[in-house]
Design an enzyme around this catalytic site. Sequence first.
Site, PDB file in Angstrom:
ATOM      1  N   GLY A   1     -12.608  -3.119   4.822  1.00 28.56           N
ATOM      2  CA  GLY A   1     -11.149  -3.004   4.727  1.00 28.56           C
ATOM      3  C   GLY A   1     -10.529  -2.078   5.762  1.00 28.56           C
TER       4      GLY A   1
ATOM      5  N   VAL B   1       3.891   7.599  12.413  1.00 27.43           N
ATOM      6  CA  VAL B   1       2.947   8.120  13.407  1.00 27.43           C
ATOM      7  C   VAL B   1       1.889   8.976  12.708  1.00 27.43           C
ATOM      8  CG1 VAL B   1       2.706   9.401  15.560  1.00 27.43           C
ATOM      9  CG2 VAL B   1       4.812   8.172  15.088  1.00 27.43           C
TER      10      VAL B   1
ATOM     11  N   GLU C   1       8.515   9.944  10.079  1.00 26.45           N
ATOM     12  CA  GLU C   1       7.269  10.729  10.218  1.00 26.45           C
ATOM     13  C   GLU C   1       6.050   9.907   9.827  1.00 26.45           C
ATOM     14  OE1 GLU C   1       5.161  13.149  11.581  1.00 26.45           O
ATOM     15  OE2 GLU C   1       6.810  14.522  11.144  1.00 26.45           O
TER      16      GLU C   1
ATOM     17  N   ASP D   1      -1.468  -0.805  18.129  1.00 22.57           N
ATOM     18  CA  ASP D   1      -1.073   0.177  17.110  1.00 22.57           C
ATOM     19  C   ASP D   1      -1.008   1.577  17.739  1.00 22.57           C
ATOM     20  OD1 ASP D   1      -1.120   1.015  14.003  1.00 22.57           O
ATOM     21  OD2 ASP D   1      -2.530   2.291  15.093  1.00 22.57           O
TER      22      ASP D   1
ATOM     23  N   THR E   1       0.833  -1.211   0.000  1.00 22.46           N
ATOM     24  CA  THR E   1       0.000   0.000   0.000  1.00 22.46           C
ATOM     25  C   THR E   1       0.868   1.261   0.000  1.00 22.46           C
ATOM     26  OG1 THR E   1      -1.628  -1.243   1.258  1.00 22.46           O
ATOM     27  CG2 THR E   1      -1.910   1.135   1.215  1.00 22.46           C
ATOM     28  N   VAL E   2       1.829   1.309   0.913  1.00 21.42           N
ATOM     29  CA  VAL E   2       2.670   2.507   1.046  1.00 21.42           C
ATOM     30  C   VAL E   2       3.765   2.525  -0.033  1.00 21.42           C
ATOM     31  CG1 VAL E   2       4.183   3.830   2.570  1.00 21.42           C
ATOM     32  CG2 VAL E   2       2.214   2.618   3.532  1.00 21.42           C
TER      33      VAL E   2
ATOM     34  N   LYS F   1       2.344   4.228  18.536  1.00 21.41           N
ATOM     35  CA  LYS F   1       2.398   5.642  18.112  1.00 21.41           C
ATOM     36  C   LYS F   1       2.640   6.565  19.297  1.00 21.41           C
ATOM     37  CE  LYS F   1      -0.628   4.779  14.188  1.00 21.41           C
ATOM     38  NZ  LYS F   1      -2.016   4.666  13.782  1.00 21.41           N
TER      39      LYS F   1
ATOM     40  N   GLY G   1      -3.361   5.160   4.835  1.00 24.00           N
ATOM     41  CA  GLY G   1      -3.561   5.279   3.388  1.00 24.00           C
ATOM     42  C   GLY G   1      -2.206   5.361   2.685  1.00 24.00           C
TER      43      GLY G   1
END
Length: 324
Positions: free
Chosen positions: A186, A131, A128, A200, A15-16, A204, A305
């Site tokens: 999703g 988080v 960056e 998660d 995704t990233v 962070k 995202g």
Amino acid sequence: MTAPPVRIALLGAGTVGAAVARRLVGRADLYERRTGRRFELAGVAVRDTARPREGIDPSLITDDAETLVDRADVVVEVMGGIQPARALVERALRRGVPVVTANKQLIAQHGPALHALADEHGTSLEYEGAVVAAVPVLSVVREALAGDVVTAISGVVNGSTNFVLDLVARRGVPFEEAVRQAGELGYLEADPTEDLEGLDAAAKIVILARAAWGVPVTLEDVQRRGIADLTDEDFRQAAGAGTVIKLVASAWCRGSAGHRRVEVAVRPVALPQDDPLAQARESANVLIIEAESAGTLRLQGAGAGGDETASAVLGDIVRVVRRG
Ligand SMILES: NC(=O)c1ccc[n+]([C@@H]2O[C@H](COP(=O)([O-])OP(=O)(O)OC[C@H]3O[C@@H](n4cnc5c(N)ncnc54)[C@H](OP(=O)(O)O)[C@@H]3O)[C@@H](O)[C@H]2O)c1
């Protein structure tokens, strides 16, 4: 003489990674203007080399991540997990090559040791994107507020659980059904433990607390309760009291230099409807930073995202290249 290109090793094209590759190739002119160097994708390491990767030259795909790391000027780790990500990041840092990662669990668990390795080899480690994705909260805490004293940070920093909580609170969907719907749409992984148990969010807030106060906070220090054991009765009671339940990650610092105590927590909290954190809708993330002189700052945006996280990752790459 023109400066040589910056060879970028991309570890991961999910995704990233795919979003980072798209921008590296599609916006090469932008990064050249901003840094005076041409960014060149040196290679993309994945597990499955046979799968077609849209927008990535097939000759760049490899499953030999180590060799790729050894040929790079900057390593971008977006594969996730602890191993082999950790070994590859260490390999780059030992060569004095800067690393940009979006891997929150890697940084939460091994950040201090990796920073020490980066310092030892005169290079840098940036994260960056780890988080709250696109929201530049680490930059605010570390750079923009460098002349101030942060006293507390709190936030809704997990979009998946917020989506579930929002379905229950605003649409009246029963909790278990909301979890099921979030999975179907999703918003939750097949194994949603990391989100539902607050792991998660814990990663962070640990990273943020370290950035704000330079203290060696660990995941074990987090007073953690996720949302998995909430019941419909909890939501009924919260609504009856005019409140809304949010999974809130918080960190605060008491005392002064020498006697500082930093506390970190992740837990469901019933907030008044007009609380800024109660306003987080669907998968949005909201962060509140309190600082001595600045007062209350509020940051809000997409906490996940591909493109959103790529924004932060590419910002880190530009920063390390500018630093030289
Ligand atoms: N997704 C988000 O919105 C988001 C937001 C902020 C931070 N992050 C963080 O960013 C990182 C990447 O997330 P993602 O969602 O992009 O993950 P993803 O979609 O699962 O992609 C992972 C990529 O890494 C590759 N990979 C995994 N293990 C590998 C190995 N051992 N050797 C070589 N390649 C390997 C995979 O290869 P294959 O394609 O061959 O399987 C895939 O291309 C994670 O640390 C995550 O926490 C994600």
